[in-house]
Design a protein around this motif. Structure first.
Motif: not given
Length: 513
Positions: A327-347
């Protein structure tokens, strides 16, 4: 006339007479009271193929001077003749005033102290002397008339050109306050709806309507103050209130002494071009959105698959510690997804005004979108940042430029296991001595053919075949120009040393114009 000078005049008579004889027959007016002198002048006139016209009567009419090339008069009639000539103005000899010759006695004091005549016949004179002197005067007068008519014809030609060109032409006086208009051609009247009679004496700013805060106006004012040429595009308004985009080319006009006397403006309605280019920009933005969406989908898909698998393993595990690790590894992957989506919104969040940005953060937001794909292709990303300075710019526009440069580098590395190098440093633009930051995006791809380098910034020109739109670098160069920056490229196709480097220079205050 002194004897030595008279000999020189007589020596010119034969050659001068041949040229005069070849010219159309002219008319000479004679107004001399002394009968002998009058007959001598009449005889010399006939010898020169001139038609003598006796100007008689107590009161001469202006019409009596029509078509005369020369007038020989007694000195006491000078003011009268000058008054008649002034009243006739340009009607005389098609705009060329007749030469005025005084008939006087030697050293007549009444002929001294005035320059309102062209020559003197100091009687007594022999017929040969009179012919010689009239010949020289006539030659000089006709030479002046030819130059006058040549200049007049050139002036008429220029006026016809001004009136026939399809671009608007305006002339403003630089010697009067507020640069008032003194002339506009018919094309200007058609373009704006204003007639010359309505706007003569006004400054051209009335065309701006309420749009007085256009950035191009600052450039225009600076050029006027510096008395130099400039080309700007302004939003102007016609008399009926409709707007049009006016490409104004302004040039200073100077006299022989180098003093500024006028400004000449050439106006071209470029509304269709501006609207077309705006549509192209929107088209490129949509295309960029599509490319970004594809990249995001690819970037998100891998961590989502990992999350699904990790959650499945955690559900099936009987070991609590093992499940927690999943679950901790899954959480890190979710943080990665969150980062990508937030950057795309800023873009593609559009900037409404310039703001201070940190270039390192800006580069992060671009690389976050492409880093996984570059890694999957075996491309190494290297960063060398030698400055922490911020710059003031339109964030979304500069992000679009960087995204385009990184995307192009990634395409150049397709099939190559190479390097993508991004460097930043403080720099000075050598032409303007403006300080700012240089950002270099380099790849070790196959390079660009030298014959294509000059065309890569043109609209619709692409080196990617069907995969390219030919708009990315064109729009990027326009964005950089608006920020008073520069976008340079160098490329090599040499074996083992191939690659391309784009260098983007931006001033610290990269305020868009």
């Amino acid at each position: 006339m002194e004897q030595s000078n008279l000999s020189e005049v007589i020596a010119q008579t034969d050659a001068g007479y041949q040229e005069i004889s070849a010219s159309p027959i002219g008319r000479i007016g004679i107004l001399i009271d002394d009968a002998m002198n009058r007959r001598l002048v009449e005889s010399a006139s006939v010898h020169l193929d001139l038609v003598p016209v006796m100007l008689t009567g107590q009161r001469l009419e202006p019409s009596a001077l029509a078509d005369l090339e020369m007038i020989v008069i007694d000195v006491d009639r000078l003011e009268e003749i000058r008054s008649l000539i002034s009243s006739r103005g340009e009607d005389l000899s098609d705009g060329v005033l007749p030469a005025v010759i005084l008939a006087t006695l030697p050293d007549d004091p009444s002929a001294q102290g005035t320059d309102s005549f062209d020559a003197v016949l100091a009687f007594p004179m022999t017929p040969a002397q009179i012919s010689a002197q009239l010949s020289v005067i006539l030659l000089a007068h006709r030479a002046f008339a030819r130059r006058y008519h040549s200049a007049l014809e050139e002036l008429h030609l220029n006026r016809r050109i001004f009136r026939s060109v399809t671009s608007g032409i305006s002339v403003a006086s630089a010697t009067r306050p507020d640069l008032p208009l003194i002339y506009v051609n018919p094309a200007f009247e058609v373009m704006t709806g204003y007639r010359l009679e309505e706007i003569a004496g006004l400054n051209c700013r009335f065309l701006q309507g309420e749009e007085r805060d256009q950035p191009a106006l600052t450039v225009l004012r600076e050029a006027i103050l510096a008395e130099r040429e400039v080309v700007v595009i302004l939003k102007n308004f016609r008399k009926d209130g409709t707007f049009f985009w006016n490409e104004l080319s302004l040039s200073p006009i100077r006299n022989r002494d180098g003093e500024l006397t006028h400004f000449v403006g050439i106006q071209t309605d470029v509304t269709a071009r501006v609207e077309f280019e705006a549509a192209l920009r929107e088209s490129e933005k949509l295309a960029a959105v599509g490319r970004l969406a594809s990249s995001i989908a690819h970037e998100i898909n891998n961590p989502l698959e990992s999350i699904v698998n990790l959650v499945y393993l955690a559900q099936r595990s009987d070991n609590l510690l093992e499940a927690r690790n999943y679950l901790q590894t899954a959480d890190r992957e979710l943080q990665r997804v969150k980062l990508i989506t937030s950057q795309s919104l800023r873009f593609y969040k559009q900037s409404t005004k310039p703001q201070a940005i940190n270039l390192s953060d800006l580069i992060d937001s671009v690389l976050d979108v492409y880093s996984a794909r570059l890694s999957a292709r075996g491309v190494t990303i290297e960063r060398r940042e030698r400055t922490t300075q911020s710059i003031v710019c339109m964030e979304s526009e500069i992000r679009q430029v960087l995204n385009n440069l990184v995307s192009n580098a990634m395409d150049a590395l397709r099939g190559h296991h190479g390097r993508l190098l991004i460097r930043t440093r403080e720099a000075t633009e050598w032409r303007s001595n403006v300080k700012g930051i240089a950002i270099s995006v380099s790849d070790t791809g196959s390079g660009i053919d030298p014959s294509e380098i000059q065309s890569i910034y043109k609209a619709f020109y692409t080196t990617k075949g069907l995969r390219g739109t030919g708009l990315g670098l064109w729009i990027s160069s326009e964005i950089v120009d608006r920020h008073q920056g520069r976008l340079l490229v160098r490329s090599s196709q040499r074996e083992s040393r191939s690659g391309t480097t784009f260098t983007l220079f931006l001033p610290f205050q990269a305020l868009p114009s």
